[in-house]
Write a protein that holds these residues in place. Structure first.
Motif, PDB file in Angstrom:
ATOM      1  N   TYR A   1       3.751   6.571  -0.149  1.00 34.42           N
ATOM      2  CA  TYR A   1       2.391   7.107  -0.068  1.00 34.42           C
ATOM      3  C   TYR A   1       2.108   8.218  -1.093  1.00 34.42           C
ATOM      4  CZ  TYR A   1       2.351   4.352   4.210  1.00 34.42           C
ATOM      5  OH  TYR A   1       2.446   3.321   5.098  1.00 34.42           O
TER       6      TYR A   1
ATOM      7  N   ILE B   1       8.041  -2.882   7.126  1.00 35.10           N
ATOM      8  CA  ILE B   1       8.473  -1.493   6.953  1.00 35.10           C
ATOM      9  C   ILE B   1       8.194  -1.037   5.525  1.00 35.10           C
ATOM     10  CG2 ILE B   1      10.514  -0.008   6.885  1.00 35.10           C
ATOM     11  CD1 ILE B   1      11.652  -1.879   9.100  1.00 35.10           C
ATOM     12  N   GLY B   2       7.485   0.063   5.371  1.00 35.62           N
ATOM     13  CA  GLY B   2       7.144   0.538   4.031  1.00 35.62           C
ATOM     14  C   GLY B   2       7.733   1.906   3.748  1.00 35.62           C
TER      15      GLY B   2
ATOM     16  N   GLY C   1       5.101  -2.085  10.736  1.00 40.90           N
ATOM     17  CA  GLY C   1       5.908  -1.031  10.105  1.00 40.90           C
ATOM     18  C   GLY C   1       6.022   0.157  11.042  1.00 40.90           C
ATOM     19  N   GLY C   2       5.999   1.351  10.480  1.00 37.93           N
ATOM     20  CA  GLY C   2       5.991   2.544  11.317  1.00 37.93           C
ATOM     21  C   GLY C   2       7.324   3.259  11.426  1.00 37.93           C
TER      22      GLY C   2
ATOM     23  N   HIS D   1       1.430 -10.404  15.784  1.00 42.31           N
ATOM     24  CA  HIS D   1       1.625  -9.171  15.025  1.00 42.31           C
ATOM     25  C   HIS D   1       1.127  -7.938  15.772  1.00 42.31           C
ATOM     26  CE1 HIS D   1      -0.049  -6.330  11.811  1.00 42.31           C
ATOM     27  NE2 HIS D   1       1.238  -6.327  11.589  1.00 42.31           N
TER      28      HIS D   1
ATOM     29  N   SER E   1       1.958   4.714  11.415  1.00 42.37           N
ATOM     30  CA  SER E   1       3.070   5.095  10.549  1.00 42.37           C
ATOM     31  C   SER E   1       3.876   6.254  11.139  1.00 42.37           C
ATOM     32  CB  SER E   1       2.499   5.504   9.193  1.00 42.37           C
ATOM     33  OG  SER E   1       3.451   5.332   8.189  1.00 42.37           O
ATOM     34  N   GLN E   2       5.077   6.440  10.593  1.00 43.84           N
ATOM     35  CA  GLN E   2       5.916   7.603  10.957  1.00 43.84           C
ATOM     36  C   GLN E   2       5.959   7.789  12.482  1.00 43.84           C
ATOM     37  OE1 GLN E   2       7.820   9.334   8.887  1.00 43.84           O
ATOM     38  NE2 GLN E   2       8.418  11.064  10.116  1.00 43.84           N
TER      39      GLN E   2
ATOM     40  N   ARG F   1      -3.330 -10.135  15.290  1.00 45.73           N
ATOM     41  CA  ARG F   1      -2.848  -8.770  15.522  1.00 45.73           C
ATOM     42  C   ARG F   1      -3.314  -8.286  16.874  1.00 45.73           C
ATOM     43  NH1 ARG F   1      -3.257  -3.655  11.404  1.00 45.73           N
ATOM     44  NH2 ARG F   1      -2.644  -2.013  12.867  1.00 45.73           N
TER      45      ARG F   1
ATOM     46  N   ASN G   1      -3.048  -8.483   5.959  1.00 47.78           N
ATOM     47  CA  ASN G   1      -3.685  -7.711   7.031  1.00 47.78           C
ATOM     48  C   ASN G   1      -4.966  -7.087   6.508  1.00 47.78           C
ATOM     49  OD1 ASN G   1      -1.542  -8.055   9.006  1.00 47.78           O
ATOM     50  ND2 ASN G   1      -0.317  -6.685   7.731  1.00 47.78           N
TER      51      ASN G   1
ATOM     52  N   LYS H   1       0.816  -1.223   0.000  1.00 48.41           N
ATOM     53  CA  LYS H   1       0.000   0.000   0.000  1.00 48.41           C
ATOM     54  C   LYS H   1       0.848   1.270   0.000  1.00 48.41           C
ATOM     55  CE  LYS H   1      -0.749   1.559   4.725  1.00 48.41           C
ATOM     56  NZ  LYS H   1      -0.587   0.583   5.800  1.00 48.41           N
ATOM     57  N   VAL H   2       2.094   1.140   0.435  1.00 57.50           N
ATOM     58  CA  VAL H   2       2.981   2.302   0.522  1.00 57.50           C
ATOM     59  C   VAL H   2       3.338   2.832  -0.869  1.00 57.50           C
ATOM     60  CG1 VAL H   2       5.209   3.071   1.394  1.00 57.50           C
ATOM     61  CG2 VAL H   2       3.855   1.418   2.681  1.00 57.50           C
TER      62      VAL H   2
HETATM   63  C1  LIG Z   1       0.568   0.711   6.486  1.00 60.50           C
HETATM   64  C2  LIG Z   1       1.007  -0.491   7.171  1.00 60.50           C
HETATM   65  C3  LIG Z   1       2.370  -0.813   7.238  1.00 60.50           C
HETATM   66  C4  LIG Z   1       3.445   0.101   6.688  1.00 60.50           C
HETATM   67  O1  LIG Z   1       3.707   1.149   7.556  1.00 60.50           O
HETATM   68  P1  LIG Z   1       4.933   2.158   7.334  1.00 60.50           P
HETATM   69  O2  LIG Z   1       4.709   3.213   8.320  1.00 60.50           O
HETATM   70  O3  LIG Z   1       4.855   2.636   5.929  1.00 60.50           O
HETATM   71  O4  LIG Z   1       6.192   1.403   7.580  1.00 60.50           O
HETATM   72  C5  LIG Z   1       2.725  -1.987   7.847  1.00 60.50           C
HETATM   73  N1  LIG Z   1       1.794  -2.812   8.376  1.00 60.50           N
HETATM   74  C6  LIG Z   1       0.472  -2.527   8.333  1.00 60.50           C
HETATM   75  C7  LIG Z   1      -0.493  -3.467   8.931  1.00 60.50           C
HETATM   76  C8  LIG Z   1       0.035  -1.359   7.745  1.00 60.50           C
HETATM   77  O5  LIG Z   1      -1.257  -1.075   7.724  1.00 60.50           O
END
Ligand SMILES: *Cc1c(COP(=O)(O)O)cnc(C)c1O
Length: 634
Positions: A538, A337-338, A287-288, A246, A251-252, A198, A148, A101-102
């Protein structure tokens, strides 16, 4: 023109801070890319890329994608985990996935899969369309396919189909009802799925997406729901399906302290579940990981106070410590990680096609007896460092009175022009005084912002950098050339949409003065190009078609293996034409051209136009439908 050194330019635009080693300034004063993050490695001059684009008639605005950067990021992440795991003597391995999705662009996904092949790097999907893409494109043997997001029966069927294709699919349960649905679907399809669960952690992230975590999060199971899920699986004799634990807290994440808290809580839950007999083998930290967009290395919303290395070390060492303490064997580490993987690899380049100068007027002020005008003159004469705030307030009142007088018919047009001119003169004088002031009140600062010059950029904020508009995301903006020349014009940027929100007024701190971006003065004969960087996560795929401004032209640039100073444009993806955008909104461009032709035919019949001119104009309309939606720059 004041000469500037490379180092001054690097420092001023914080290039080394946000650029993560991928960007630099070369001898010619052009911004360039270091795909291997080494000054002595290959180097791509962005001004040359733009020159090449113009030769190939690829118009601005355009996305430039550096696949070498993407590869480097994927490899870098995997190697970091490998090294850290080795150093820590952690007793298992890393199996990351990329959440598409990223940036779902096929070329991006293909590159990530290819660069990650040797590390068995996998993909993550959160919707059915993404799942369809992932099933076809995750070709890496031994890699994971993690699912997910909210799921319906079709989603479950597709997931089980994936398993039958031979993929290592893990279906992550986001809410309890999904488990029942999965049990039913698996029975019908005679499948033995692998599932994940999760968790909603009580620890939260920090920054803009902090609400994605915590007890009221939209996704995940509370601890009591997790226990219910375990119980349900146990009853059905399917507890051996549950392999992955999980969490993803948004994010961020700007603050490493929050990441640590989540890892500690997550590791603890993992261990307790293992001790209960749940056969978990994967620990998925989601991610995040944030990106330092503004180069401040702080916990501010557009930055992060940690590096990727700090993050990886925390994951490995915290998990190891908690597991050792609880006597639980080390799980396979998964991350999703995205943002941090893709942000750096693409940028948007465009031309500044004009500017709106600061409000100035050379109007000769005729002496006037009118009290309002006399008072304003006096304000201007008596303005000082001590009274500029009161003066501003009084000037505002007088200006309003002047305009009211005009509306009531007591003021001539000349007098109204004088009121406005005097008001702006006072504002400019205050701006000068405020530069030396130790403290500048908010309303004066706002007034000063409105005094800045606006550079007009051939782009749409809504298409290319939606986060800048929606959430005040700050992105680095740097001129592509003239970086050996000191920038002297404080300005804000405006786009070509007819929307007053279509502007950029927040910049990374070092490159701004009094909140305005410093750029070079425009030269009539020379195109001025700027780059907006870190748009690969994004921004690339979230843009909308506000004002019917469509997707951008796109070029994929690679370094030439034989010549480290050379590059080649491997692929050009044309941006949307007006006809394309119109069709997506239910117009029929072909019928529209016919409609126009018919009207011209009538003009000819009525003797109002010569046939030749009418045909030419009708053709012009038809051709314009096939053109790019942005301003032509050549
Ligand atoms: C969006 C998302 C990510 C990616 O998050 P980033 O902040 O881009 O690393 C990872 N896991 C899930 C479940 C997400 O919804």
């Amino acid at each position: 023109m004041k000469q500037w050194t490379q180092d001054e330019a690097l420092d001023f635009y914080s290039i080394n801070r946000w650029g993560a080693g991928f960007f630099t300034v070369n001898q010619q004063g052009n911004l360039s890319v270091l795909p291997e993050r080494r000054q002595d490695g290959p180097q791509i001059d962005l001004a040359e890329v733009i020159h090449e684009m113009q030769q190939q008639k690829i118009a601005f605005p355009a996305v430039i994608r550096f696949h070498d950067i993407l590869r480097s990021q994927v490899k870098g992440l995997n190697q970091l985990f490998q090294k850290t795991i080795e150093k820590a003597k952690y007793q298992n391995h890393y199996r990351g996935v990329y959440p598409i999705k990223v940036n779902q662009m096929r070329e991006v996904v293909e590159e990530v899969v290819d660069a990650g092949a040797q590390y068995h790097f996998g993909l993550e999907a959160g919707t059915k369309a993404e799942l369809l893409a992932v099933l076809a494109y995750n070709t890496n043997p031994g890699s994971l396919t993690i699912l997910n997001g909210h799921k319906d029966q079709e989603f479950m069927q597709l997931a089980l189909l994936g398993q039958k294709l031979g993929h290592n699919v893990i279906i992550v349960i986001e809410k309890l009802s999904e488990l029942t649905l999965l049990l039913e679907t698996a029975q019908v399809m005679k499948s033995e799925p692998t599932i994940g669960i999760r968790a909603k952690l009580t620890s939260r992230g920090s920054g803009r997406w902090a609400d994605s975590g915590g007890e009221s999060a939209k996704f995940g199971l509370s601890i009591s729901e997790i226990l219910q899920a375990v119980e349900l699986l146990n009853q059905k004799g399917k507890l051996d399906w549950l392999k992955l634990f999980h969490f993803h807290i948004g994010s961020q994440i700007t603050d490493i302290k929050k990441i640590k808290e989540c890892l500690i809580e997550g590791s603890r839950i993992y261990c307790k579940l293992s001790q209960m007999g749940v056969p978990l083998t994967y620990f998925d930290a989601g991610g995040g990981v944030g990106v330092d967009y503004d180069g401040t290395r702080s916990a501010s919303d557009s930055s992060v106070n940690y590096s990727l290395k700090d993050y990886v070390e925390n994951v490995v060492y915290i998990l190891q410590e908690v597991c050792d303490g609880e006597n639980v064997s080390h799980p396979i580490i998964v991350t999703e990680i995205g943002r941090a993987l893709t942000a750096h690899h693409s940028c948007v380049v465009t031309n500044v096609f004009g500017h709106i100068p600061i409000y100035k007027t050379d109007l000769e002020l005729q002496p006037s007896d009118h009290l309002i005008l006399k008072n304003m003159q006096e304000l201007l004469q008596e303005l000082s460092q001590q009274n500029f705030q009161e003066t501003y307030n009084e000037a505002l009142v007088l200006k309003d009175e002047g305009i009211s007088s005009f509306k009531l018919g007591f003021f001539s047009l000349q007098e109204r022009a004088q009121v406005e001119t005097l008001f702006w003169k006072i504002c400019h004088a205050i701006d000068g005084l405020a530069k030396q002031a130790r403290y500048v009140p908010d309303e004066i600062q706002k007034m000063r912002n409105s005094l800045s010059e606006q550079y007009l950029c051939n782009m749409s904020v809504f298409q290319s950098i939606p986060d800048s508009w929606a959430i005040d995301q700050v992105l680095p903006i740097v001129p592509i050339s003239r970086l050996h020349e000191e920038p002297t014009v404080p300005c804000t940027l405006a786009d070509i949409t007819c929307d007053s929100d279509g502007k950029i007024e927040k910049f990374i701190p070092t490159s701004a003065q009094h909140g305005k971006l410093m750029l070079h003065s425009l030269k009539p004969e020379e195109e001025y190009t700027i780059g907006i960087f870190l748009t690969g996560a994004y921004q690339d795929v979230m843009g909308d078609m506000h004002n019917m401004l469509g997707r951008l032209n796109e070029v994929h640039v690679f370094t030439d293996d034989d010549d480290p100073t050379d590059f080649y444009i491997e692929e050009v993806i044309p941006g949307n034409t007006s006809a394309h955008i119109l069709s997506t909104l239910q117009y029929n461009p072909h019928a529209m051209a016919q409609m126009i032709k018919k009207v011209f035919d009538k003009q000819i019949q009525a003797g109002k136009m010569r046939p030749k001119e009418a045909v030419q104009l009708a053709d012009f309309y038809e051709q314009s439908l096939q053109h790019y939606t942005y301003l032509k720059n050549f």
